[in-house]
Each structure stands twice: as structure tokens, then as C-alpha cells.
Design a protein around this motif. Structure first.
Motif, PDB file in Angstrom:
ATOM      1  N   PHE A 253       0.875  -1.450   0.254  1.00  9.62           N
ATOM      2  CA  PHE A 253      -0.012   0.065  -0.039  1.00  9.62           C
ATOM      3  C   PHE A 253       1.152   1.411   0.186  1.00  9.62           C
ATOM      4  O   PHE A 253       0.812   2.160  -0.644  1.00  9.62           O
ATOM      5  CB  PHE A 253      -0.827   0.204   1.257  1.00  9.62           C
ATOM      6  CG  PHE A 253      -1.985   1.235   1.392  1.00  9.62           C
ATOM      7  CD1 PHE A 253      -3.393   0.980  -0.013  1.00  9.62           C
ATOM      8  CD2 PHE A 253      -2.066   2.248   1.775  1.00  9.62           C
ATOM      9  CE1 PHE A 253      -4.454   2.065   0.251  1.00  9.62           C
ATOM     10  CE2 PHE A 253      -2.996   3.575   1.521  1.00  9.62           C
ATOM     11  CZ  PHE A 253      -3.678   3.242   0.900  1.00  9.62           C
ATOM     12  N   GLY A 257       0.226   1.749  -3.819  1.00  5.98           N
ATOM     13  CA  GLY A 257      -1.309   2.574  -2.846  1.00  5.98           C
ATOM     14  C   GLY A 257      -2.679   0.907  -3.278  1.00  5.98           C
ATOM     15  O   GLY A 257      -3.441   1.491  -3.924  1.00  5.98           O
ATOM     16  N   THR A 291      -0.975   3.475  -6.369  1.00  5.70           N
ATOM     17  CA  THR A 291      -0.953   5.148  -6.637  1.00  5.70           C
ATOM     18  C   THR A 291       0.289   5.121  -5.991  1.00  5.70           C
ATOM     19  O   THR A 291       0.532   4.348  -5.155  1.00  5.70           O
ATOM     20  CB  THR A 291      -1.496   5.737  -5.476  1.00  5.70           C
ATOM     21  OG1 THR A 291      -2.908   5.551  -6.109  1.00  5.70           O
ATOM     22  CG2 THR A 291      -1.738   6.850  -5.019  1.00  5.70           C
ATOM     23  N   ASP A 293       3.788   5.832  -4.974  1.00  8.45           N
ATOM     24  CA  ASP A 293       5.017   7.273  -3.742  1.00  8.45           C
ATOM     25  C   ASP A 293       6.183   7.157  -4.877  1.00  8.45           C
ATOM     26  O   ASP A 293       7.075   6.001  -4.136  1.00  8.45           O
ATOM     27  CB  ASP A 293       5.235   6.777  -2.381  1.00  8.45           C
ATOM     28  CG  ASP A 293       5.807   7.385  -1.504  1.00  8.45           C
ATOM     29  OD1 ASP A 293       6.205   8.264  -2.283  1.00  8.45           O
ATOM     30  OD2 ASP A 293       5.783   7.275  -0.467  1.00  8.45           O
TER      31      ASP A 293
END
Ligand SMILES: [Zn+2]
Length: 341
Positions: A253, A257, A291, A293
């Protein structure tokens, strides 16, 4: 956390494939990874007598120079204790265990200065240089990641163990409780502090590395500085107070994401760069939305089984698979051939 080098390197896989190639029954397939172990007898009960065993006629040592094992061809060299090269070895040796009945040690030659301008490559990700000692013709010190896929399972285990323990001594010379200089003990498997009576033991840092799938696709990512087109499985350190499963879900995560549902453990790989234990896991993604990072990874994407098969065959124009020998390569190959479990 960023993807680890371990993800991308070579050690574990090969041993597994060579020694117990998908052999049902005798060993879990997952244990056949490079650095997966060779059933070497570590003889922990003998560590207190390591000094005396060094004097045995059948005692031998493998050699390392600044973390690089000495090999001849594809073999890790074992030399007798009275070999001339031993004058350059550190006084303390690591007792690795026994082969048949013979004690095997690891000698550190890091203080030796090789001739020639070759030290500048040592800090590179993959050090291509080799150092040759005049007392051992035909042999060379070589980067473990560069040669791990060529070594036998036994040789890989010995080299990985020696490298990890030596690095621990190099970076843990002082007592973590009181700060005094500590002393090597128990054949190199302990450091003792004479000031506070503290005992310290070599540590291994758990790292999760995960085969995250959704339908017919696997999630891969890359870190800055990797060769162009190279993608591997996501990975990250397990944090204190965390289960393996929780670490898998958190890392995926954080980096991509993606929420992960069911997680299962598959296989592990000692990864002495410098002191990791890679815990290979499988996880089911709940969806494919990414998503990324940018502080964690440079890119991540979903790759179909067909695309990954092409990459493994060397036919994919834009995708290079994880390196042979690395557990990522092993897990992906198992996924491709439907041999997980
Ligand atoms: Zn102390």
C-alpha cells in the motif's frame, strides 16, 4: 520503504533449481531457491572448541576479502590452515561447521592490499572486479552477487554465511549496552563484553518480498538506478511489532497504493547484503489501481503472465526480469510455471 537490492540480486534461486529441481516430496519446491540451504552441518555444539579445531589436520578455510569470496572457476576454494595465503588472514576466524567430519572455517583477508587500481569499483551496485592473490594462482576474490548463480548450493551457503557474519563483526565491534569494545567468542557466533558481561549475537533482518497478483497479472516495481527496463517484486523491511502478513499489506500500500487481501508465505532466502532474510510471500490484490509513492519507488505496473514469460525468455522489448539467483526471479518463475506451493 524502497525496494531492496536483495530483490534484484541473485543468490537464492539458483541453488534451488540446480539441487532439487522441482522435486516433489523430498523438499518443498519453495526450499529450492538459491541460498536455500544445502543441509550443511553447522555443528553449533562445537563452537566453544573452535580454537582447538583449527589445529586439526583436516581443518580448512574459505577465504573472503572485503565480503568477496575466493573462487576458482565455479568453486568456492577451501584451503588448508597452513597454506601460505593464511599469513594475510585475520587472527579470528569464523567456524562455519563441518563437511563430513572436517571443520570448515572462514578466514578474513580484508587487510590484504591487492595490487593494481581496482578498489574504485567496490562501492558500485555490482562490483565486476576480481582480485588475485599471488599465493593462490588460478583463484580470485569475486562479488558474491556476480557469481552466486554459478555456485553449488553448498558453496553458496558457506559464502553467504561467512559474508553475513563477517559483516556483522565489522559493524558491531562495540557493545550495544555500554559502548565498550567487545570480543569475538564462540567461533565467531557471539561477541562478549568484558565490561558489562553483555553477550551479542549475529542479527538477521526480516524483509518481505511479495508476489502480488490480480487475475492474470503480477505487480512489479523498480527503484531509481536500476538497469533500464528492469522490474522486480516489491519488498520492504518488516517493522517491530508487525506480522509478515501485515508487513506485506503495508509495504504494497505504501509503495503502490494497492490494497492486498489474503497473504500466504511461500519461501525464504538468506540475503547477506548485508544481513537480510527475504520472506517470499504471495498476496491477492483487491484491485489494480496504482498510486505510486515516488519517495519509495520509481515506477510500478501490472504485467500479464504472457508478458512476463516473454521477458523471462529474453524476448520482451521493454521488460527485464529480476536477476537469476534472486528470490524475486525464483518466485516469478514459479508463478509462470504454476508451481507455487
Ligand atoms: Zn558492555
Amino acid at each position: 520503504m524502497r525496494i531492496l537490492e536483495g530483490d534484484y540480486a541473485i543468490l537464492s534461486e539458483k541453488i534451488a533449481l540446480v539441487q532439487a529441481p522441482w522435486h516433489p516430496g523430498a523438499m518443498k519446491i519453495a526450499e529450492t531457491v538459491t541460498f536455500g540451504g544445502s543441509r550443511f552441518d553447522r555443528a553449533a555444539e562445537m563452537r566453544g572448541q573452535a580454537q582447538a579445531m583449527r589445529k586439526q589436520d583436516d581443518a580448512c578455510a574459505i577465504l573472503l576479502w572485503r565480503g568477496k569470496p575466493m573462487i576458482a572457476g565455479d568453486d568456492l576454494l577451501r584451503l588448508p590452515m597452513d597454506h601460505p595465503v593464511m599469513v594475510d588472514a585475520a587472527a579470528d576466524m569464523i567456524f562455519l561447521g563441518r563437511e563430513d567430519a572436517a571443520p570448515v572455517f572462514a578466514a578474513d583477508l580484508s587487510a590484504w592490499q591487492p595490487e593494481g587500481p581496482q578498489a574504485e569499483t567496490l562501492d558500485r551496485f555490482l562490483d565486476p572486479s576480481e582480485q588475485r592473490h599471488s599465493a593462490v594462482p588460478g583463484a580470485a576474490f569475486a562479488e558474491l552477487r556476480a557469481i552466486m548463480a554459478r555456485l553449488s548450493p553448498r558453496d553458496a551457503e558457506l559464502a553467504a554465511t561467512a559474508k553475513a557474519v563477517m559483516e556483522w563483526h565489522r559493524s558491531h565491534r562495540f557493545c550495544a549496552r555500554c559502548g565498550a569494545q567487545s570480543q569475538i567468542a564462540m567461533g565467531g557466533w557471539q561477541r562478549d563484553c568484558a565490561v558489562c558481561d553483555g553477550h551479542h549475537f549475529p542479527r538477521t533482518d526480516p524483509v518481505v518480498i511479495m508476489l502480488i497478483t490480480h487475475g492474470n497479472a503480477v505487480l512489479v516495481g523498480r527503484s531509481p538506478g536500476w538497469p533500464e527496463g528492469m522490474y522486480s517484486l516489491l519488498a520492504g523491511f518488516v517493522e517491530p511489532g508487525e506480522t509478515i502478513e501485515a508487513a506485506v499489506r503495508r509495504e504494497v500500500f505504501e509503495e503502490a497504493g494497492v490494497r492486498v487481501g489474503a497473504v500466504s508465505y511461500l519461501s525464504s532466502q538468506p540475503w547477506p547484503f548485508p544481513a537480510s532474510l527475504m520472506l517470499g510471500c504471495a498476496g491477492d490484490a483487491l484491485d489494480r489501481e496504482l498510486t505510486i509513492d515516488p519517495d519509495e519507488i520509481e515506477d510500478a505496473k501490472w504485467v500479464t503472465r504472457e508478458e512476463m514469460a516473454e521477458a523471462f525468455a529474453g524476448n520482451h522489448p521493454g521488460l527485464l526480469p529480476a536477476r537469476k539467483g534472486a528470490i524475486a526471479h525464483f518466485l516469478l518463475q514459479a508463478w509462470l510455471s504454476d508451481r507455487l506451493g
